[in-house]
Design an enzyme around this catalytic site. Sequence first.
Site, PDB file in Angstrom:
ATOM      1  N   ARG A  31      -7.473 -23.023  -0.020  1.00 52.12           N
ATOM      2  CA  ARG A  31      -6.873 -23.359   1.268  1.00 52.12           C
ATOM      3  C   ARG A  31      -7.725 -24.312   2.100  1.00 52.12           C
ATOM      4  O   ARG A  31      -7.177 -25.093   2.884  1.00 52.12           O
ATOM      5  CB  ARG A  31      -6.574 -22.075   2.058  1.00 52.12           C
ATOM      6  CG  ARG A  31      -5.346 -21.331   1.524  1.00 52.12           C
ATOM      7  CD  ARG A  31      -5.066 -20.055   2.281  1.00 52.12           C
ATOM      8  NE  ARG A  31      -3.783 -19.488   1.853  1.00 52.12           N
ATOM      9  CZ  ARG A  31      -3.397 -18.251   2.090  1.00 52.12           C
ATOM     10  NH1 ARG A  31      -4.188 -17.426   2.763  1.00 52.12           N
ATOM     11  NH2 ARG A  31      -2.218 -17.826   1.672  1.00 52.12           N
TER      12      ARG A  31
ATOM     13  N   ARG B 161       0.840  -1.198   0.000  1.00 54.70           N
ATOM     14  CA  ARG B 161       0.000   0.000   0.000  1.00 54.70           C
ATOM     15  C   ARG B 161       0.878   1.252   0.000  1.00 54.70           C
ATOM     16  O   ARG B 161       0.616   2.210  -0.739  1.00 54.70           O
ATOM     17  CB  ARG B 161      -0.927  -0.013   1.215  1.00 54.70           C
ATOM     18  CG  ARG B 161      -2.096  -0.993   1.113  1.00 54.70           C
ATOM     19  CD  ARG B 161      -2.756  -1.215   2.468  1.00 54.70           C
ATOM     20  NE  ARG B 161      -3.998  -1.977   2.367  1.00 54.70           N
ATOM     21  CZ  ARG B 161      -4.079  -3.294   2.230  1.00 54.70           C
ATOM     22  NH1 ARG B 161      -2.956  -4.006   2.176  1.00 54.70           N
ATOM     23  NH2 ARG B 161      -5.246  -3.909   2.161  1.00 54.70           N
TER      24      ARG B 161
ATOM     25  N   GLU C 125      -6.413 -14.982   6.622  1.00 54.63           N
ATOM     26  CA  GLU C 125      -5.032 -15.364   6.352  1.00 54.63           C
ATOM     27  C   GLU C 125      -4.415 -16.164   7.496  1.00 54.63           C
ATOM     28  O   GLU C 125      -3.406 -16.844   7.309  1.00 54.63           O
ATOM     29  CB  GLU C 125      -4.200 -14.116   6.083  1.00 54.63           C
ATOM     30  CG  GLU C 125      -4.097 -13.169   7.263  1.00 54.63           C
ATOM     31  CD  GLU C 125      -3.746 -11.755   6.854  1.00 54.63           C
ATOM     32  OE1 GLU C 125      -2.767 -11.236   7.392  1.00 54.63           O
ATOM     33  OE2 GLU C 125      -4.460 -11.189   6.015  1.00 54.63           O
TER      34      GLU C 125
ATOM     35  N   LYS D  59       7.501 -15.737  -0.427  1.00 56.89           N
ATOM     36  CA  LYS D  59       6.475 -14.753  -0.795  1.00 56.89           C
ATOM     37  C   LYS D  59       6.353 -13.668   0.266  1.00 56.89           C
ATOM     38  O   LYS D  59       6.183 -12.491  -0.049  1.00 56.89           O
ATOM     39  CB  LYS D  59       5.134 -15.466  -0.983  1.00 56.89           C
ATOM     40  CG  LYS D  59       3.950 -14.560  -1.269  1.00 56.89           C
ATOM     41  CD  LYS D  59       2.697 -15.398  -1.474  1.00 56.89           C
ATOM     42  CE  LYS D  59       1.438 -14.544  -1.524  1.00 56.89           C
ATOM     43  NZ  LYS D  59       1.381 -13.664  -2.700  1.00 56.89           N
TER      44      LYS D  59
ATOM     45  N   GLY E  18      -1.766 -11.034  -4.560  1.00 59.46           N
ATOM     46  CA  GLY E  18      -3.079 -10.422  -4.676  1.00 59.46           C
ATOM     47  C   GLY E  18      -3.021  -8.914  -4.602  1.00 59.46           C
ATOM     48  O   GLY E  18      -3.787  -8.219  -5.282  1.00 59.46           O
TER      49      GLY E  18
END
Length: 434
Positions: A347, A34, A316, A416, A101
């Site tokens: 998931r 962001r 998450e 990641k 994402g």
Amino acid sequence: MNASSATHPWPAPTPGGPVTGRVHVPGSKSQTNRALLLAALATGPAEVAVVGAPPTRDTALMVGALRALGVTVTEAGDQRLLVGRPDRALRGGTVDVGLAGTVMRFVPPAAALADGPVRFDGDPRARERPMGPVLEALRALGARIEGDALPFTVHGTGGLPGGEVVLDASGSSQFVSGLLLSGAMYDKGVAVRHVGPPLPSLPHIEMTVDMVRAAGVEVEDGEDDSWRVHPGPIAARDWTIEPDLSNAAVFLAAAAVTGGRVTVAGWPSESRQPGAAVLGILERFGCHVAVGPDGATLTGPDTLVGVDVDLHDVGELTPTIAAVAALATGQTRLRGVAHLRGHETDRLAALAAELTALGADAAETDDGLLIRPRPLSAPVGRPWRAYADHRMATAGAVLGLVVPGMAVDDIDSTGKTIPDFPARWTELISEKGA
């Protein structure tokens, strides 16, 4: 999947006793991406700093996306990125979203401001992840876009009319955040209204609103499921990134499942990160939590108890919480996370399959998982499958602390969001005291 990790699964360490130690976790990838986008769109000083940006794949993908649009991003050491805006409008180019994402949903609304076409593509799994709602919203705001999922092309014309838009963001809160981050640069700003099933991960939208406001933009969010970003400049300011509390959850879980004690250094006294909720969730399993100037310290109990918990706002955390639940006594029900079927992998299906392979009684429900613990053992010749999903990989590491002989087939996927996870994990387990 990395070829070497597929050929040589990572043996998950089993300490045979309580895990006790102190960890520093990388910065929040949610805040970082962001901040990078807001810095790229800002007006003012030629260069702003994003301090504490983690050297992860998601960060690298956002940096690559901005560079493709003509933004200068310089690595200045000590996890410090310097962002400079182009002299003219963002340019057209090609963006690799990987499996991030935040890149695939945040950058297209900015690409609509570019002077030329911007083509988006990514990993094979990324092509299966939902994109339609945000692309349709951009079309309603005046953008011309070819395609409804990856690969697609945004034909930027140097600006966007903006205005009001209605969308169903129940598939991902990132659909809303992406529009809010760039909305101030549209001629009329943007007013976004969600219509549909309850929004997942609402705290992530609250984080977005806070950061957009911190950049000097007027945002209205007093009405449920509605947000209005007024048009105007985005201020250039430096950003300091908090530790990633969702990643911290994995290290706290190490103490929970082994009856140990782990301190996460630098835990903020207040945070908009959804991952902060992990402390209260693990307390419900029977853990003890203390937060102070030294960080957040979690002490695991002699016996974990099962819970019934709604993870809708913190989806998450589900793989980590499911791993803890499989080692508890009594049934656990995880609810409110049907949207996880559209994440890096499905998931819910992945967790049910992998826990069952270990001997647990794990089943999907309409909106989550039902886990009834049983004695677990590592199946011979079959590693824990990560499905190229970083959080599935770390869940396997948590279980490996208690289940001897486990291996994870794609530990490299943790890059990641957690750089050098295997070394960090091994270092924690080898510590003798906090």
